[in-house]
Design an enzyme around this catalytic site. Structure first.
Site, PDB file in Angstrom:
ATOM      1  CG  ASP A 360      -1.859  -1.225   1.183  1.00 40.32           C
ATOM      2  OD1 ASP A 360      -1.429  -2.540   0.800  1.00 40.32           O
ATOM      3  OD2 ASP A 360      -2.925  -1.174   1.612  1.00 40.32           O
ATOM      4  CD  GLU A 498      -4.990  -9.722  -1.517  1.00 41.66           C
ATOM      5  OE1 GLU A 498      -6.108  -9.467  -0.802  1.00 41.66           O
ATOM      6  OE2 GLU A 498      -3.913  -9.492  -1.007  1.00 41.66           O
ATOM      7  CE  LYS A 619      -9.617  -8.144  -1.861  1.00 41.52           C
ATOM      8  NZ  LYS A 619      -8.439  -8.405  -0.829  1.00 41.52           N
ATOM      9  CD  GLN A 620      -6.556  -5.285  -4.821  1.00 45.06           C
ATOM     10  OE1 GLN A 620      -7.037  -6.218  -4.084  1.00 45.06           O
ATOM     11  NE2 GLN A 620      -5.563  -4.609  -4.529  1.00 45.06           N
TER      12      GLN A 620
HETATM   13  C1  BGC Z   1      -5.866  -5.653  -0.759  1.00 45.03           C
HETATM   14  C2  BGC Z   1      -4.547  -5.861  -0.873  1.00 45.03           C
HETATM   15  C3  BGC Z   1      -3.828  -4.745   0.175  1.00 45.03           C
HETATM   16  C4  BGC Z   1      -4.281  -4.994   1.589  1.00 45.03           C
HETATM   17  C5  BGC Z   1      -3.737  -4.088   2.649  1.00 45.03           C
HETATM   18  C6  BGC Z   1      -6.149  -6.091   0.749  1.00 45.03           C
HETATM   19  O1  BGC Z   1      -7.391  -6.364   0.836  1.00 45.03           O
HETATM   20  O2  BGC Z   1      -6.249  -6.583  -1.537  1.00 45.03           O
HETATM   21  O3  BGC Z   1      -3.985  -4.820  -2.217  1.00 45.03           O
HETATM   22  O4  BGC Z   1      -2.621  -4.575   0.359  1.00 45.03           O
HETATM   23  O5  BGC Z   1      -5.679  -5.188   1.595  1.00 45.03           O
HETATM   24  O6  BGC Z   1      -4.462  -2.966   2.457  1.00 45.03           O
END
Ligand code: BGC
Length: 801
Positions: A360, A498, A619-620
């Site tokens: 992050d 993820e 997810k992202q």
């Molecule tokens: C996200 C990650 C992130 C982590 C911590 C997860 O839900 O998928 O990309 O690094 O949260 O914020």
């Protein structure tokens, strides 16, 4: 609502934990959730105090296995302060009739205020006003001032003040099956008639923490002694203070607290320091003054001016952005420069993700680097100090160089848990997210960006370059050569999305040729080759010798960086990973109809005994991260180097494809998508931005904010203003500007710090004004449209958009 205050005008038990997270006060050294001082942890409240870098490990036995976890420890609670009329019940907001309620987080001053008026069962009406701060200039101090006014009564009251170390980590329900008792009690002591001391130690990391608290009383600005009685038990020290209260005579109770730890610098013994600093602290009003001054200085550097086209009902954009800046600066501040601490994904605001440090940073550093780059430098040093651990991890996994962990804590070993609980199904699921090797690219990227903005050659020479080189080494060793395709490949990893951790029905963990990972690896290899050329000759020589860098190795880096594989679908879409297109399309409408909120599709599907691995769902942002991090020029260069096509419509085509397949299960997702749409679809971009902005204030994931704020989303929404809408990009020694405001914003004004110069950028209508301040005589190169302009300090230049 004011533009500087988060205000709550009612008490809502179901939202209290969220508010505690949002009203956290901190200074980068420690932070305390905005829990009411009279409460203990229960279903409604969760007080928490966290020390930057204050981790401890515990081993828990689950399903016949020992599981070790490292947590950011909930330290002793210094807040406890409550009262009762002698013979009556202790104050409890839920047991009195609330006549007025107001809680205000004043962002400008960094103070949490509470104003209550209530009536007890016997008809006694009382007013309570409190002000709380965690000192921004003196990182070891905090203070709480409570004023009680009896409106229609007088009589004897008892005040209870305490330091409570009987604390466990209990802030996240799904961790409850695991060990959570981190604190050992060492000492309680009455330092003098007014001052309590508590000493605890974390059970494994042996961090000693000492708190001292002085509680003093005043009426009409005259000190009152009260009749005091101490109460001590293991892990707890408190005092009961009895005194008379007269009708309509405000009683002021000040609780000043010092907090020191054995990890501090310039310390003999943390107990001695806690005693010293409480003795020197002075009164609340003095502390308030210096605290407000420190915040004033921070706001001078970090605030931004925003004019909206239409008035906004409710929470305004500027208020929420300020809240985000506020929490960022409470997690990492000037004090961070002196600490060995990383930036926990959920701030120092709760226990989610156990206070671990993830990728992050990638979303957080850009904002910091263009404001106070010294903070970024300190946070990069957190990574540098863990380089040896990353080297050991690479060797253990059979690679060269350095392999940083997906989740990092105290010493930089991999902290990702191997099992985690799905609260929807109650099942333990194996967690392979440590295969997100892309975190390494993020670290190299962060080093490079910091250098671009600061030209800090000392940092690059002694710390930054070695991280880039060792990460490049890791990628080169992880890449395997596919003879048939005559391309290098990276196999068995996870990308940022993820939801996919393996191919459907495959026992083998990970996926092959994740486009984001492969392209980032190429980028790192190119920067590694470039960084060697940038270093002063002597340092290059030393580093090459120390790392035993051979010419053949550099040649391999060059080769891998030219022949890495990126997989495309037939229609030119960059494949998130190899064979992504073979996965089933997902029934988005059906699932939305069935479940409503499907942001966390992984949990929904697991509860149905299914897995997102089978579907084209994300997810992202994953592929789209590339468009977030690189300009189309930079990406074009990378694809050309790889001898792949990069057509003019590559970006919009991919955005369209992946946006439809993303559930935004991470708060990082919306802002990334908003960013990549900022120029092509301003309305769509703004919609996503507006949702991202509400991630925490409205807890859009329904229950995650109480466990800690989402610092990546907070910082990147602010960075949207700073970089996306101004089009700031540092390339080839030039600060390029290419503003494009969303239609909702009329004007934007911000200050950035760039290579020892302060620039004020104002965008209004079709005018961009750049003002340069600073003392160094060097000219600064500003790129606008296709021209480069040289500006010196004191100069102002206008550009027509
Ligand atoms: C996200 C990650 C992130 C982590 C911590 C997860 O839900 O998928 O990309 O690094 O949260 O914020």
């Amino acid at each position: 609502m004011s533009q500087w205050s988060l205000i709550y005008e009612d008490f809502e038990p179901t939202k209290e934990k969220r508010r505690e997270a949002l009203c956290t006060l901190g200074n980068g050294y420690f932070a305390t959730r905005g829990a009411a001082p009279e409460v203990d942890a229960n279903d409604v409240h969760y007080p928490g105090t966290y020390l930057a870098g204050g981790y401890n490990r515990l081993v828990s036995r689950i399903a016949g296995r020992d599981v070790e976890n490292e947590d950011l420890v909930n330290m002793p609670n210094w807040l406890p302060l409550t009262f009762r009329r002698v013979g009556g019940a202790w104050f409890d907001l839920q047991q009195v009739e609330v006549l007025a309620y107001r809680q205000e987080l004043d962002l400008k001053q960094g103070v949490l205020l509470r104003n209550l008026r209530f009536k007890d069962a016997q008809g006694h009406v009382t007013r309570l006003a409190s002000r709380c701060l965690v000192h921004m200039q003196q990182p070891h101090l905090a203070a709480l001032e409570t004023t009680l006014t009896a409106e229609n009564w007088s009589g004897r009251i008892e005040i209870r003040t305490a330091l409570d170390g009987r604390i466990i980590n209990d802030g996240v329900a799904r961790y409850r099956g695991l060990g959570n008792r981190h604190l050992e009690w060492l000492e309680t002591r009455l330092l003098d008639a007014e001052t309590l001391l508590l000493r605890v130690r974390t059970s494994q990391s042996h961090i000693e923490v000492v708190q001292a608290a002085a509680t003093r009383l005043w009426a009409n600005d005259q000190p009152l002694a009260g009749e005091r009685q101490a109460r001590e038990e293991p892990g707890y020290i408190g005092q009961l203070i009895a005194l008379d209260i007269a009708e309509e005579t405000p009683l002021v109770i000040e609780k000043i607290v010092s907090l020191h730890s054995s990890k501090d610098r310039a310390t003999s013994e943390c107990g001695l320091e806690a005693v010293e600093s409480i003795a020197r602290a002075g009164r609340f009003r003095d502390l308030l003054q210096s605290h407000v001054l420190a915040w004033g200085h921070l706001w001078g550097r970090f605030d931004m001016g925003l004019g909206m086209r239409e008035p906004e009902p409710g929470l305004t954009t500027v208020l929420v952005l300020r809240l985000h800046i506020f929490h960022l600066l409470q997690t990492v501040s000037l004090h961070t420069m002196d600490l060995d601490a990383g930036v926990p994904a959920r701030g120092l605001h709760g226990e989610a993700y156990r206070g671990h440090v993830f990728w992050d940073e990638l979303f957080i550093f850009p904002f910091l680097s263009l404001r106070l780059p010294e903070i970024t430098r300190a946070l990069l040093m957190y990574r540098y100090r863990r380089l040896d651990e990353a080297r050991a991890a690479a060797r253990k996994a059979g690679y060269d160089g350095a392999m940083y962990p997906w989740q990092s804590g105290s010493d930089g070993r991999e902290e990702t848990q191997r099992l985690h609980l799905n609260p929807k199904s109650g099942r333990w699921i194996s967690d392979k997210s440590n295969l997100q090797r892309h975190v390494n690219a993020a670290i190299a990227y962060n080093v490079w960006q910091y250098f671009q903005v600061t030209q800090d050659m000392e940092f690059l020479s002694f710390y930054g370059a070695v991280m880039i080189l060792e990460v490049a080494r890791f990628w080169a060793s992880m890449a395997t050569y596919n003879e048939e395709l005559e391309r290098y490949e990276i196999l068995g990893v996870m990308g940022p999305d993820e939801y996919h951790d393996a191919y459907p029905d495959s026992e083998r963990p990970g996926l092959d040729n994740n486009a984001y990972t492969n392209v980032m690896a190429v980028w790192v290899l190119c920067r590694a080759l470039e960084v060697l050329d940038l270093l002063p000759r002597e340092r290059r020589q030393e580093l090459s010798e120390t790392l035993a860098l051979r010419q053949e190795e550099l040649e391999r880096w060059d080769d891998v960086s030219r022949r890495m594989r990126v997989v495309f679908h037939d229609d030119g879409i960059i494949s998130q990973f190899e064979h992504y297109e073979r996965l089933q399309e997902f029934d988005w409408d059906g699932y939305r109809k069935k479940y409503g909120d499907i942001q966390r599709l992984d949990r929904v599907l697991d509860a149905e005994d299914d897995t997102p691995n089978r579907y084209q769902v994300s997810k992202q942002a994953d592929v789209l991260m590339l468009f977030y991090l690189f300009s189309s020029e930079e990406l074009g260069d990378i694809f050309r180097r790889l001898d792949y096509p990069f057509e003019y419509d590559t970006i919009p085509k991919n955005i369209d494809y992946y946006l439809k397949r993303t559930s935004h299960g991470s708060t990082l997702s919306r802002v990334t998508h908003s960013w990549v749409l900022a120029r092509s679809d301003r309305e769509g971009s703004w919609r996503l931005f507006a949702e991202a902005l509400m991630s925490d204030v409205e807890d859009i994931q329904d229950g995650t904010t109480p466990e800690g704020i989402h610092l990546g989303a907070m910082a990147s929404t602010v960075d949207m203003m700073q970089r996306a809408y101004t089009g700031i990009e540092v390339r080839g020694g030039v600060l390029w500007l290419n503003p494009r405001l969303p239609r909702t914003i009329e004007n934007l004004c911000l200050h950035v710090h760039y290579r020892d110069k302060s620039l004020t950028l104002t965008i209004s209508g079709d005018l961009l004004t750049v003002e340069v301040a600073g003392v160094t005589p060097e000219l600064i190169k500003i790129g606008f449209k296709n021209d480069i302009h040289e500006l010196r300090h004191g100069q102002t230049k206008e550009f027509t958009l």
